[in-house]
Write a protein that holds these residues in place. Structure first.
Motif, mmCIF file in Angstrom:
data_model
loop_
_atom_site.group_PDB
_atom_site.id
_atom_site.type_symbol
_atom_site.label_atom_id
_atom_site.label_comp_id
_atom_site.label_asym_id
_atom_site.label_seq_id
_atom_site.Cartn_x
_atom_site.Cartn_y
_atom_site.Cartn_z
ATOM 1 N N GLY A 54 0.810 -1.191 0.000
ATOM 2 C CA GLY A 54 0.000 0.000 0.000
ATOM 3 C C GLY A 54 0.857 1.260 0.000
ATOM 4 O O GLY A 54 2.090 1.207 -0.068
ATOM 5 N N ASP A 55 0.198 2.378 0.096
ATOM 6 C CA ASP A 55 0.846 3.690 0.105
ATOM 7 C C ASP A 55 1.609 3.873 1.409
ATOM 8 O O ASP A 55 1.032 3.819 2.481
ATOM 9 N N GLY A 56 2.885 4.105 1.328
ATOM 10 C CA GLY A 56 3.715 4.304 2.512
ATOM 11 C C GLY A 56 4.414 5.641 2.515
ATOM 12 O O GLY A 56 5.376 5.840 3.260
ATOM 13 N N THR A 57 3.958 6.578 1.686
ATOM 14 C CA THR A 57 4.673 7.843 1.494
ATOM 15 C C THR A 57 4.784 8.683 2.764
ATOM 16 O O THR A 57 5.664 9.522 2.847
ATOM 17 N N MET A 58 3.921 8.471 3.756
ATOM 18 C CA MET A 58 3.993 9.224 5.009
ATOM 19 C C MET A 58 4.481 8.346 6.161
ATOM 20 O O MET A 58 4.307 8.690 7.322
ATOM 21 N N GLY A 59 5.077 7.196 5.835
ATOM 22 C CA GLY A 59 5.582 6.295 6.868
ATOM 23 C C GLY A 59 4.503 5.437 7.501
ATOM 24 O O GLY A 59 4.751 4.746 8.484
ATOM 25 N N GLN A 60 3.289 5.458 6.941
ATOM 26 C CA GLN A 60 2.163 4.780 7.574
ATOM 27 C C GLN A 60 2.222 3.253 7.506
ATOM 28 O O GLN A 60 1.415 2.587 8.150
ATOM 29 N N LEU A 61 3.191 2.681 6.796
ATOM 30 C CA LEU A 61 3.328 1.224 6.789
ATOM 31 C C LEU A 61 4.187 0.741 7.950
ATOM 32 O O LEU A 61 4.188 -0.452 8.258
ATOM 33 N N GLY A 62 4.926 1.642 8.585
ATOM 34 C CA GLY A 62 5.640 1.315 9.816
ATOM 35 C C GLY A 62 6.881 0.468 9.673
ATOM 36 O O GLY A 62 7.385 -0.060 10.653
ATOM 37 N N PHE A 63 7.430 0.354 8.475
ATOM 38 C CA PHE A 63 8.614 -0.484 8.289
ATOM 39 C C PHE A 63 9.904 0.344 8.229
ATOM 40 O O PHE A 63 10.978 -0.190 7.976
ATOM 41 N N GLY A 64 9.791 1.652 8.443
ATOM 42 C CA GLY A 64 10.970 2.506 8.441
ATOM 43 C C GLY A 64 11.181 3.268 7.164
ATOM 44 O O GLY A 64 12.059 4.125 7.088
ATOM 45 N N GLY A 65 10.410 2.989 6.150
ATOM 46 C CA GLY A 65 10.556 3.684 4.873
ATOM 47 C C GLY A 65 9.348 4.542 4.559
ATOM 48 O O GLY A 65 8.381 4.599 5.309
ATOM 49 N N ASN A 66 9.438 5.226 3.424
ATOM 50 C CA ASN A 66 8.323 6.074 2.993
ATOM 51 C C ASN A 66 8.003 5.835 1.515
ATOM 52 O O ASN A 66 7.784 6.757 0.763
ATOM 53 N N THR A 67 7.975 4.559 1.151
ATOM 54 C CA THR A 67 7.680 4.194 -0.230
ATOM 55 C C THR A 67 6.460 3.276 -0.269
ATOM 56 O O THR A 67 6.113 2.636 0.723
ATOM 57 N N THR A 68 5.835 3.221 -1.418
ATOM 58 C CA THR A 68 4.721 2.312 -1.635
ATOM 59 C C THR A 68 5.253 0.892 -1.709
ATOM 60 O O THR A 68 6.308 0.642 -2.303
ATOM 61 N N GLN A 69 4.539 -0.039 -1.094
ATOM 62 C CA GLN A 69 4.967 -1.437 -1.070
ATOM 63 C C GLN A 69 3.859 -2.319 -1.641
ATOM 64 O O GLN A 69 2.683 -2.099 -1.360
ATOM 65 N N MET A 70 4.225 -3.319 -2.407
ATOM 66 C CA MET A 70 3.253 -4.218 -3.031
ATOM 67 C C MET A 70 3.041 -5.501 -2.237
ATOM 68 O O MET A 70 2.174 -6.303 -2.572
ATOM 69 N N THR A 71 3.820 -5.706 -1.175
ATOM 70 C CA THR A 71 3.675 -6.882 -0.322
ATOM 71 C C THR A 71 3.624 -6.431 1.133
ATOM 72 O O THR A 71 4.100 -5.335 1.469
ATOM 73 N N PRO A 72 3.073 -7.243 2.020
ATOM 74 C CA PRO A 72 3.009 -6.872 3.445
ATOM 75 C C PRO A 72 4.399 -6.590 4.013
ATOM 76 O O PRO A 72 5.377 -7.254 3.649
ATOM 77 N N GLN A 73 4.462 -5.613 4.901
ATOM 78 C CA GLN A 73 5.719 -5.240 5.548
ATOM 79 C C GLN A 73 5.576 -5.426 7.054
ATOM 80 O O GLN A 73 4.514 -5.181 7.622
ATOM 81 N N LEU A 74 6.634 -5.817 7.708
ATOM 82 C CA LEU A 74 6.663 -5.994 9.147
ATOM 83 C C LEU A 74 6.822 -4.627 9.814
ATOM 84 O O LEU A 74 7.735 -3.873 9.477
ATOM 85 N N VAL A 75 5.928 -4.299 10.750
ATOM 86 C CA VAL A 75 6.051 -3.040 11.497
ATOM 87 C C VAL A 75 7.213 -3.191 12.474
ATOM 88 O O VAL A 75 7.315 -4.191 13.196
ATOM 89 N N GLU A 76 8.084 -2.192 12.475
ATOM 90 C CA GLU A 76 9.287 -2.267 13.304
ATOM 91 C C GLU A 76 9.409 -1.050 14.218
ATOM 92 O O GLU A 76 8.951 0.040 13.881
ATOM 93 N N ILE A 77 10.054 -1.261 15.359
ATOM 94 C CA ILE A 77 10.361 -0.178 16.303
ATOM 95 C C ILE A 77 11.622 0.547 15.850
ATOM 96 O O ILE A 77 11.749 1.756 15.992
ATOM 97 N N SER A 78 12.566 -0.212 15.316
ATOM 98 C CA SER A 78 13.812 0.298 14.739
ATOM 99 C C SER A 78 14.274 -0.758 13.735
ATOM 100 O O SER A 78 13.705 -1.855 13.690
ATOM 101 N N PRO A 79 15.313 -0.466 12.939
ATOM 102 C CA PRO A 79 15.738 -1.432 11.921
ATOM 103 C C PRO A 79 15.989 -2.828 12.493
ATOM 104 O O PRO A 79 16.794 -2.989 13.413
ATOM 105 N N GLY A 80 15.246 -3.815 11.990
ATOM 106 C CA GLY A 80 15.423 -5.195 12.416
ATOM 107 C C GLY A 80 14.764 -5.557 13.731
ATOM 108 O O GLY A 80 14.869 -6.695 14.186
ATOM 109 N N VAL A 81 14.053 -4.610 14.380
ATOM 110 C CA VAL A 81 13.399 -4.879 15.660
ATOM 111 C C VAL A 81 11.886 -4.767 15.468
ATOM 112 O O VAL A 81 11.334 -3.668 15.435
ATOM 113 N N PRO A 82 11.209 -5.911 15.311
ATOM 114 C CA PRO A 82 9.772 -5.867 15.042
ATOM 115 C C PRO A 82 8.962 -5.460 16.271
ATOM 116 O O PRO A 82 9.372 -5.683 17.410
ATOM 117 N N LEU A 83 7.820 -4.856 16.001
ATOM 118 C CA LEU A 83 6.849 -4.566 17.056
ATOM 119 C C LEU A 83 6.161 -5.885 17.385
ATOM 120 O O LEU A 83 5.567 -6.519 16.515
#
Length: 188
Positions: free
Chosen positions: A1-30
């Motif tokens: 989905g649309d991740g341009t405002m960081g709303q996918l929670g994976f640390g990036g701000n790009t659109t993603q076509m597959t599910p992303q793991l929400v992380e607290i910091s790089p490599g540390v999942p919520l």
């Protein structure tokens, strides 16, 4: 989905076509997520330890970081959270039966603090709540079921708050008299 405002929670701000793991910091999942809700372009999750983490568009403080920069990682917004609700650009949470906090966009007083001042961090809402049973937020308004009495505030055009007014601003209303034993709330 649309991740341009960081709303996918994976640390990036790009659109993603597959599910992303929400992380607290790089490599540390919520982890330990028990409940998750979405607002306009932000999300929050309550964990099994009653911590509230939020991420996404923070342009008007909806994440509660104290600032307004987009938050692409899950930010530890509050501890001890029982209930929470997200509007289009504001967030509210309870930490007990009479303790309500809200933050974010407040142009229509949707945080319930009797002002139209934007709140960038959790702000206590002073009202004589006796026991918040349910909490709901819509686009620009908020309602609680306070021991069955429904009280609403925020955008009120066309009588949205249910108390016979049509004003665009309001603090927590008096109870909506036609609802005296509400057990659930939902807003769109």
């Amino acid at each position: 989905g649309d991740g341009t405002m960081g709303q996918l929670g994976f640390g990036g701000n790009t659109t993603q076509m597959t599910p992303q793991l929400v992380e607290i910091s790089p490599g540390v999942p919520l982890t330990g997520v028990e409940e998750i809700k979405g607002g306009g372009q932000h999300f929050c999750a309550r964990t099994s330890t009653a911590n509230l983490f939020c991420w996404g568009n923070n342009g008007v403080g909806a994440i509660g970081t104290g600032g307004t920069a987009a938050q692409p990682w899950a930010f530890p917004t509050m501890a001890g959270v029982n209930k929470f609700a997200l509007g289009a650009n504001h967030t509210c949470a309870t930490t007990g039966p009479t303790n309500l906090f809200c933050w974010g966009d407040n142009v229509y007083s949707q945080t319930g603090d009797n002002t139209t001042t934007q709140r960038n961090s959790p702000t206590p809402i002073t009202n004589s709540f006796t026991g918040i049973v349910q909490l709901a937020a819509g686009g620009n308004n908020t309602c609680v079921s306070d021991m069955g009495d429904v009280k609403c505030w925020g955008y009120g055009v066309d009588g949205m708050r249910g108390v016979g007014d049509t004003g665009a601003l309001a603090a927590a209303s008096s109870a909506i008299t036609s609802f005296t034993s509400a057990v659930d709330l939902a807003m769109g």
